[in-house]
Design an enzyme around this catalytic site. Structure first.
Site, PDB file in Angstrom:
ATOM      1  N   ASP A  96       5.211  -8.562  -1.985  1.00  0.00           N
ATOM      2  CA  ASP A  96       4.198  -7.625  -1.523  1.00  0.00           C
ATOM      3  C   ASP A  96       3.517  -7.049  -2.756  1.00  0.00           C
ATOM      4  O   ASP A  96       4.191  -6.602  -3.680  1.00  0.00           O
ATOM      5  CB  ASP A  96       4.876  -6.505  -0.725  1.00  0.00           C
ATOM      6  CG  ASP A  96       4.053  -6.046   0.444  1.00  0.00           C
ATOM      7  OD1 ASP A  96       2.919  -5.615   0.212  1.00  0.00           O
ATOM      8  OD2 ASP A  96       4.545  -6.105   1.586  1.00  0.00           O
ATOM      9  N   GLU A 258      -3.883  -7.957   3.606  1.00  0.00           N
ATOM     10  CA  GLU A 258      -3.786  -7.024   4.726  1.00  0.00           C
ATOM     11  C   GLU A 258      -4.869  -5.994   4.514  1.00  0.00           C
ATOM     12  O   GLU A 258      -5.108  -5.571   3.379  1.00  0.00           O
ATOM     13  CB  GLU A 258      -2.428  -6.336   4.750  1.00  0.00           C
ATOM     14  CG  GLU A 258      -2.246  -5.460   5.976  1.00  0.00           C
ATOM     15  CD  GLU A 258      -1.915  -4.012   5.683  1.00  0.00           C
ATOM     16  OE1 GLU A 258      -1.371  -3.359   6.567  1.00  0.00           O
ATOM     17  OE2 GLU A 258      -2.219  -3.517   4.571  1.00  0.00           O
TER      18      GLU A 258
HETATM   19  C1  GLC Z   1       0.002  -1.033   4.559  1.00  0.00           C
HETATM   20  C2  GLC Z   1       1.491  -1.205   4.754  1.00  0.00           C
HETATM   21  C3  GLC Z   1       2.068   0.078   5.221  1.00  0.00           C
HETATM   22  C4  GLC Z   1       1.802   1.140   4.178  1.00  0.00           C
HETATM   23  C5  GLC Z   1       0.323   1.240   3.830  1.00  0.00           C
HETATM   24  C6  GLC Z   1       0.099   2.013   2.578  1.00  0.00           C
HETATM   25  O1  GLC Z   1      -0.642  -0.780   5.745  1.00  0.00           O
HETATM   26  O2  GLC Z   1       1.759  -2.268   5.619  1.00  0.00           O
HETATM   27  O3  GLC Z   1       3.441  -0.021   5.510  1.00  0.00           O
HETATM   28  O4  GLC Z   1       2.242   2.374   4.641  1.00  0.00           O
HETATM   29  O5  GLC Z   1      -0.248  -0.032   3.616  1.00  0.00           O
HETATM   30  O6  GLC Z   1       0.604   1.324   1.466  1.00  0.00           O
END
Ligand code: GLC
Ligand code: CA
Length: 570
Positions: A96, A258
């Protein structure tokens, strides 16, 4: 065929996966002990949610140091062993990458705080406040953080504010600063050189902020600045630069972005191979079904939705992304979402059946499939009491719903209870032993009490188990070019309950039929009658093709085209 399209990704959220040293917290050695299990499911790629040194306010997404491992999870030696063990099994690891923000303990931020004149000050977004009535100090603008409350924290020493779009200790980086971008590129090279396959990139579409940080919405009340932070042109430039400087130097690198509320057009622009940015993005359109425009805690639609809407969201996404030449990662759940059977299926009498239907859907749509720990045994949402909540988002938004939306306590509680991320974060239920076989001591978060009946050990013993089904559907996907890279077309799109589509690649054509409802129904498949179809997989049993196909609740089937009728008659 592109390698990234063929992968089956299993997501691990390490804190809740498996505890190896009896402290109630999942860890790297716990993961090592379960690698055979993951490989046996058919997954070839593990995405590991953050395991770096962290302030733990957002359980790892607030990173103190990108070059060291959270001691709760183990050491760098444990990590190296984990990576070696993964590779030994012909699998790969995806890390990640949280590049939108660091934690406030990160050395860059510490230096920025220590000395306002240090070059590190410009690594973040510091601004002077505004002066309100009676000389009161107000944040620089009305931006609302994603987890509620003002997005600004005050540094009392310098009397300036710094931007935190998520938790108050997640400090947004200033991507305008070339040094920041280089710093992130270095982090990426460090992990790629160690041998990880690539990255899942956290909220990567918000790294650029609009110049001047103008007020959000009407500019009065706190408001979320979608229009000033989501997918600005510069975020595309930064990702292209990242591709050129880092990713393109690693031939098989795997990247999935994401983002917040990414539009379909943006999904395409991030992932079209000609753009030279990312392999794929996630879309949250499905996961926001039944929510109001402000997101998951926007209750104004009452979380009501129909199967027809679900189908339309999916077809719209699938067909438009295909047309635009983009690629997505499909998923039914992750560490931020409620459990898939509770959200889209049935966590009561049809739990197993609906889990199979959703698995079949996930594995046969166009895109790379991701599954999330516990999904393969149909884990459900957890009956929490408020004291059981662990997530900052849940705890903070409970207050925000009362303060900003003027909801009474009981209503605020009900909304959090429905959507909290804690549902996804209860320990994986390995067995019916105490603490679900996750740990020998009380875990850091509540174990779902249904572990006595829903657990891996029991599932492995069952006939026609969910795990067996995952293995079967994953094996089919891997052997089928049509499922990996085929064209998708809708069949009988207006049907209210059944989602049906074809996947086509050269000579191979598959027909997928899924009843997404808990009702008996029937679907007309006359439009595909010009072919012969043999049943390949059925979640109740294999059934012969019929022009009017009756279906049980959540029944799902895959047919393979054997020959065209027109060929026979010729
Ligand atoms: C993304 C992650 C989440 C986190 C956010 C801030 O949405 O999946 O878990 O809280 O980013 O980093
Ligand atoms: Ca542990």
């Amino acid at each position: 065929m592109d390698n990234f399209k063929q992968r089956i990704v299993y997501q691990i959220w390490p804190r809740s996966f498996k505890d190896s040293n009896d402290d109630g917290i999942g860890d790297l050695r716990g993961i090592i002990s379960k690698l055979d299990y993951i490989r046996d499911l058919g997954s070839d790629t593990i995405w590991l949610s953050p395991i770096y040194a962290t302030g733990n306010k957002d359980y790892g997404y607030d990173i103190d140091d990108y070059y060291s491992i959270n001691p709760e999870y183990g050491t760098m030696d444990d990590f190296d062993e984990l990576l070696a063990e993964i590779k030994k099994r012909d699998m790969e690891l995806v890390m990640d990458l949280v590049a939108n923000h660091t934690s406030d303990q990160h050395i860059w931020f510490q230096k920025a705080l220590e000395d306002p004149n240090s070059p590190y000050r410009d690594y973040y977004i510091f601004r002077k406040g505004r002066t309100g009535k009676n000389g009161a100090s107000l944040p620089p603008n009305n931006w609302l953080s994603a987890f509620g409350g003002s997005a600004w924290q005050k540094d009392e020493t310098s009397d300036e504010y710094y931007l935190t779009m998520f938790t108050p200790n997640q400090c947004d980086l200033n991507w305008e600063n070339e040094k920041v971008r280089e710093g992130i590129h270095d982090i990426m090279r460090f992990w790629l050189d160690k041998g990880v396959l690539g990255f899942r990139m956290d909220v990567i579409n918000t790294i650029a902020k609009r110049e001047g940080l103008p007020p959000a919405g009407k500019g009065k009340k706190l408001d979320f600045p979608f229009e000033h932070i989501v997918s600005l042109p510069k975020s595309h430039d930064y990702i292209r630069e990242m591709h050129e400087k880092v990713l393109s130097h690693y031939p098989h690198v795997f990247t999935v972005g994401e983002g917040m509320v990414t539009s379909i057009d943006d999904l395409i622009r991030y992932t079209d191979p000609d753009e030279k940015k990312l392999n794929m993005m996630f879309s949250f359109d499905l996961h926001l079904i039944g929510c109001g425009p402000l997101g998951k805690f926007d209750f104004r639609k009452g979380y009501l939705w129909s199967v027809k809407e679900m189908k339309e969201i999916l077809f719209n996404l699938q067909l438009k992304v295909q047309e635009g030449g983009g690629w997505i990662g499909n998923f039914m759940s992750n560490h931020d979402q409620p459990r898939q059977v509770s959200r889209f299926g049935d966590d009561g009498p049809f739990r197993r059946k609906s889990a199979k239907a959703l698995a079949l859907l996930n594995m046969t749509l166009r895109g790379t499939p991701f599954l999330y720990q516990g999904e393969e045994i149909g884990m459900t949402n957890c009956p929490f009491d408020m004291e059981d909540w662990r997530d900052f988002e849940a705890i903070n938004d409970y207050q925000v719903l009362q303060d900003m939306m003027h909801l009474p306590k009981f209503a605020a509680k009900k909304i959090i209870q429905k959507m909290t991320r804690d549902h996804a974060r209860t320990p994986v239920q390995w067995s019916s032993e105490k603490h679900a076989g996750f740990s020998t001591v009380e875990p850091w978060i509540k174990v779902n009490p249904n572990y006595t009946s829903i657990n891996v050990e029991a599932e492995l013993k069952k006939e026609n188990s969910l795990i067996d089904f995952y293995k079967e559907i994953i094996a089919l996907r891997k052997s089928s070019p049509a499922l990996v890279d085929g064209y998708i077309t809708a069949v009988n799109r207006p049907h209210p309950y059944v989602m049906a589509y074809k996947r086509i690649y050269n000579d191979e054509t598959l027909l997928v039929v899924i009843n997404l409802s808990g009702k008996n129904t029937e679907i007309s498949l006359e439009e595909v009658m010009t072919s012969h179809w043999a049943c390949e997989i059925g979640t109740y049993e294999k059934r012969p093709f019929e022009a009017n196909l009756p279906l049980y609740p959540y029944e799902a089937l895959i047919y393979r085209k054997t020959q065209s009728l027109d060929k026979i008659t010729k």
